[in-house]
Design an enzyme around this catalytic site. Sequence first.
Site, PDB file in Angstrom:
ATOM      1  N   GLU A 210       7.290  -3.744  13.593  1.00 18.97           N
ATOM      2  CA  GLU A 210       6.131  -4.578  13.912  1.00 18.97           C
ATOM      3  C   GLU A 210       6.285  -5.329  15.221  1.00 18.97           C
ATOM      4  O   GLU A 210       5.300  -5.579  15.922  1.00 18.97           O
ATOM      5  CB  GLU A 210       5.876  -5.577  12.777  1.00 18.97           C
ATOM      6  CG  GLU A 210       4.620  -6.410  12.973  1.00 18.97           C
ATOM      7  CD  GLU A 210       4.287  -7.284  11.777  1.00 18.97           C
ATOM      8  OE1 GLU A 210       3.328  -8.069  11.867  1.00 18.97           O
ATOM      9  OE2 GLU A 210       4.982  -7.182  10.737  1.00 18.97           O
TER      10      GLU A 210
ATOM     11  N   ARG B 200      -9.704  -2.357   9.029  1.00 19.24           N
ATOM     12  CA  ARG B 200      -9.493  -3.745   8.614  1.00 19.24           C
ATOM     13  C   ARG B 200     -10.206  -4.763   9.498  1.00 19.24           C
ATOM     14  O   ARG B 200     -10.679  -5.797   9.010  1.00 19.24           O
ATOM     15  CB  ARG B 200      -7.990  -4.047   8.587  1.00 19.24           C
ATOM     16  CG  ARG B 200      -7.309  -3.370   7.422  1.00 19.24           C
ATOM     17  CD  ARG B 200      -5.823  -3.607   7.417  1.00 19.24           C
ATOM     18  NE  ARG B 200      -5.232  -3.016   6.222  1.00 19.24           N
ATOM     19  CZ  ARG B 200      -3.926  -2.958   5.989  1.00 19.24           C
ATOM     20  NH1 ARG B 200      -3.091  -3.443   6.880  1.00 19.24           N
ATOM     21  NH2 ARG B 200      -3.467  -2.415   4.889  1.00 19.24           N
TER      22      ARG B 200
ATOM     23  N   HIS C   7      -5.532  -9.381   7.333  1.00 17.79           N
ATOM     24  CA  HIS C   7      -5.819  -8.557   6.158  1.00 17.79           C
ATOM     25  C   HIS C   7      -7.072  -9.123   5.499  1.00 17.79           C
ATOM     26  O   HIS C   7      -7.159 -10.320   5.245  1.00 17.79           O
ATOM     27  CB  HIS C   7      -4.638  -8.564   5.178  1.00 17.79           C
ATOM     28  CG  HIS C   7      -4.697  -7.442   4.205  1.00 17.79           C
ATOM     29  ND1 HIS C   7      -5.626  -7.402   3.185  1.00 17.79           N
ATOM     30  CD2 HIS C   7      -3.977  -6.308   4.090  1.00 17.79           C
ATOM     31  CE1 HIS C   7      -5.457  -6.292   2.488  1.00 17.79           C
ATOM     32  NE2 HIS C   7      -4.458  -5.608   3.017  1.00 17.79           N
TER      33      HIS C   7
ATOM     34  N   HIS D  82      -1.899 -11.065   9.082  1.00 14.57           N
ATOM     35  CA  HIS D  82      -1.149 -10.023   8.383  1.00 14.57           C
ATOM     36  C   HIS D  82      -0.200  -9.248   9.287  1.00 14.57           C
ATOM     37  O   HIS D  82       0.955  -9.039   8.934  1.00 14.57           O
ATOM     38  CB  HIS D  82      -2.136  -9.061   7.721  1.00 14.57           C
ATOM     39  CG  HIS D  82      -1.504  -7.956   6.942  1.00 14.57           C
ATOM     40  ND1 HIS D  82      -0.591  -8.194   5.932  1.00 14.57           N
ATOM     41  CD2 HIS D  82      -1.666  -6.608   6.996  1.00 14.57           C
ATOM     42  CE1 HIS D  82      -0.213  -7.040   5.405  1.00 14.57           C
ATOM     43  NE2 HIS D  82      -0.821  -6.063   6.041  1.00 14.57           N
TER      44      HIS D  82
ATOM     45  N   ARG E 201      -4.455  -1.814  13.830  1.00 16.03           N
ATOM     46  CA  ARG E 201      -3.584  -0.884  13.104  1.00 16.03           C
ATOM     47  C   ARG E 201      -4.330  -0.212  11.955  1.00 16.03           C
ATOM     48  O   ARG E 201      -5.023  -0.867  11.176  1.00 16.03           O
ATOM     49  CB  ARG E 201      -2.372  -1.621  12.545  1.00 16.03           C
ATOM     50  CG  ARG E 201      -1.465  -0.753  11.673  1.00 16.03           C
ATOM     51  CD  ARG E 201      -0.261  -1.527  11.215  1.00 16.03           C
ATOM     52  NE  ARG E 201      -0.588  -2.589  10.287  1.00 16.03           N
ATOM     53  CZ  ARG E 201      -0.587  -2.460   8.963  1.00 16.03           C
ATOM     54  NH1 ARG E 201      -0.307  -1.295   8.408  1.00 16.03           N
ATOM     55  NH2 ARG E 201      -0.868  -3.499   8.191  1.00 16.03           N
TER      56      ARG E 201
ATOM     57  N   GLY F 228       0.782  -1.235   0.000  1.00 15.29           N
ATOM     58  CA  GLY F 228       0.000   0.000   0.000  1.00 15.29           C
ATOM     59  C   GLY F 228       0.804   1.270   0.000  1.00 15.29           C
ATOM     60  O   GLY F 228       0.719   2.089  -0.921  1.00 15.29           O
ATOM     61  N   GLY F 229       1.637   1.488   1.024  1.00 18.60           N
ATOM     62  CA  GLY F 229       2.433   2.698   1.066  1.00 18.60           C
ATOM     63  C   GLY F 229       2.727   3.142   2.478  1.00 18.60           C
ATOM     64  O   GLY F 229       2.707   2.345   3.420  1.00 18.60           O
TER      65      GLY F 229
ATOM     66  N   GLU G  57      -6.776   4.663   1.916  1.00 18.82           N
ATOM     67  CA  GLU G  57      -6.996   3.282   2.326  1.00 18.82           C
ATOM     68  C   GLU G  57      -7.996   3.243   3.474  1.00 18.82           C
ATOM     69  O   GLU G  57      -8.407   4.283   3.994  1.00 18.82           O
ATOM     70  CB  GLU G  57      -5.663   2.619   2.735  1.00 18.82           C
ATOM     71  CG  GLU G  57      -4.702   2.458   1.571  1.00 18.82           C
ATOM     72  CD  GLU G  57      -3.416   1.764   1.954  1.00 18.82           C
ATOM     73  OE1 GLU G  57      -2.703   1.347   1.042  1.00 18.82           O
ATOM     74  OE2 GLU G  57      -3.115   1.649   3.160  1.00 18.82           O
TER      75      GLU G  57
END
Length: 537
Positions: A361, A278, A230, A337, A372, A54-55, A120
């Site tokens: 992480e 998410r 995810h 994820h 998150r 994603g970024g 997102e």
Amino acid sequence: MTVPVSWEAEVDLVVIGGGVAGLTAARTASLCGLRVLILSKGGPTDTSTQYAQGGIAVVAPLGDSVDSHVRDTVEAGAGLCEVDAVRSIVEGGQDAVAALTDLGAVFDLGRDGQISRTREGGHSTRRIIHAGGDATGAEVQRALNAAGLPVLFGAAALRVVTGADGVRGVIAVSDNGFGVVHTPAVLLATGGLGQLYALSTNPPGATGDGVALALWAGAAVADLEFVQFHPTVLYTPGGVGRRPLISEAVRGEGAILVDSQGNSVTTGVHPRGDLAPRDVVSRAIAERMRALGTDHVYLDARAVDGFAQRFPTITASCLAAGIDPAAQLIPVAPAAHYQCGGVLTDTHGRTGVAGLYAAGEVARTGLHGANRLASNSLLEGLVVGERAGAAAVERAGVRARVDEISSWTLEFADRSVVQQAMTEHASVVRDGAGLAEALERIDAATSMVPMLDAVEDSVTAAPHLRRIEDAALTLTARALLLAAAARAESRGCHTRSEYPGTVDQQRHSTAVRLDAHGGLELTTAAVDFEPIPVGMR
């Protein structure tokens, strides 16, 4: 039995892990004049950073603000974010990205020549910068690898050795045998624990090593029960191990989630629909699959213009599975994820053990809370990684030496048992009976052998890793199950089917540490961190 040492080194800082947090910390520490050595189990790109699509979430110069980013993060975190920590890390984002750009990282540009930004899940605006369309992590990894930092590849850390003054060194094993690195400072940057589950977006090396190393060294871990699944991982029948994820940015560009009957999965579930946080989307998918008796849903991206150009990595993964995303629905399902919790630290990576730091992480800074926010992970790795590398300077001059090393006992269950138990009973939706059964199954399959025997008895391509990793997975699984059983509510990534709502009295972190007898115990999440030097405040 004494461990036969084949090699030794002496440095000011050992970094365990070669992803964004570890490399950023190592570079910063080197610029501060410290002698640094990075230990990496795998190769230069065997990291979760490499696979990040994603970024990086960073406050946009127009139509955005620190307050807005903080608000989105805290909302996604379901009441467990530490707001001061969130603000501190968000405020550091622009400088951290600027430093990465100075190092040579190249981000995608829009038609106006400015850095392109997407949106997102959970974000109120387009603030996610990206590289190579959907290959941001690979570009970040490339830029940091190019810094030329000293790395010992194929070296697994076995124990962090401590004494009265804190950290004294690291015991490791590589193809050259057992080694010891004498050092007053160690940074854990080992990534996540995705290999606790049969399906994950994580690389094979994500075996919870940092959590286990921290516990064995006397540090606390917190919020382990919050494992983010995810929502949209590419589904293939019978697929196991690391699976390609379908970035949230695909939904940010207009793709929609539908079930096998063509109905929307998230309509009426959350005001932001497919771009809800998410945990919300993963639960919605899990509930729809259960209701329809299916093992996946679909992502319809056929209306996304220029899909192959915007998402080349995802397109390649889909085509490899026989799916053309421009003409066909993409089958997806949730998979493990990201660990939202981890080693309990402050926003400079300090733990409760002098000289032991954690970033990325593996750490629990208070940024993520119970869930998150998308693309906050690379942000945290950059910001806290740099701070932790600078903080290690406070250990300069501390005399650190590891003397005789005696072998210890490894306690482990085979990872296939751990993965099956965790996948069945500690996934998106859990219940108390299932959590107890998972722990019983792992305990029943646990063996105890001397560490030297475990290394010699390993039978994989990397014989010095298999049982070491299994021991880390087993301890991490037990800690996660203990925390999950104690949280009798549903909050963020943690959903208990028999406790569907949140409980205000449980709006606090759950910390776990080893007691004097080596058993796991619940404790408070409060830790007295060492003071921050005046020049770093």
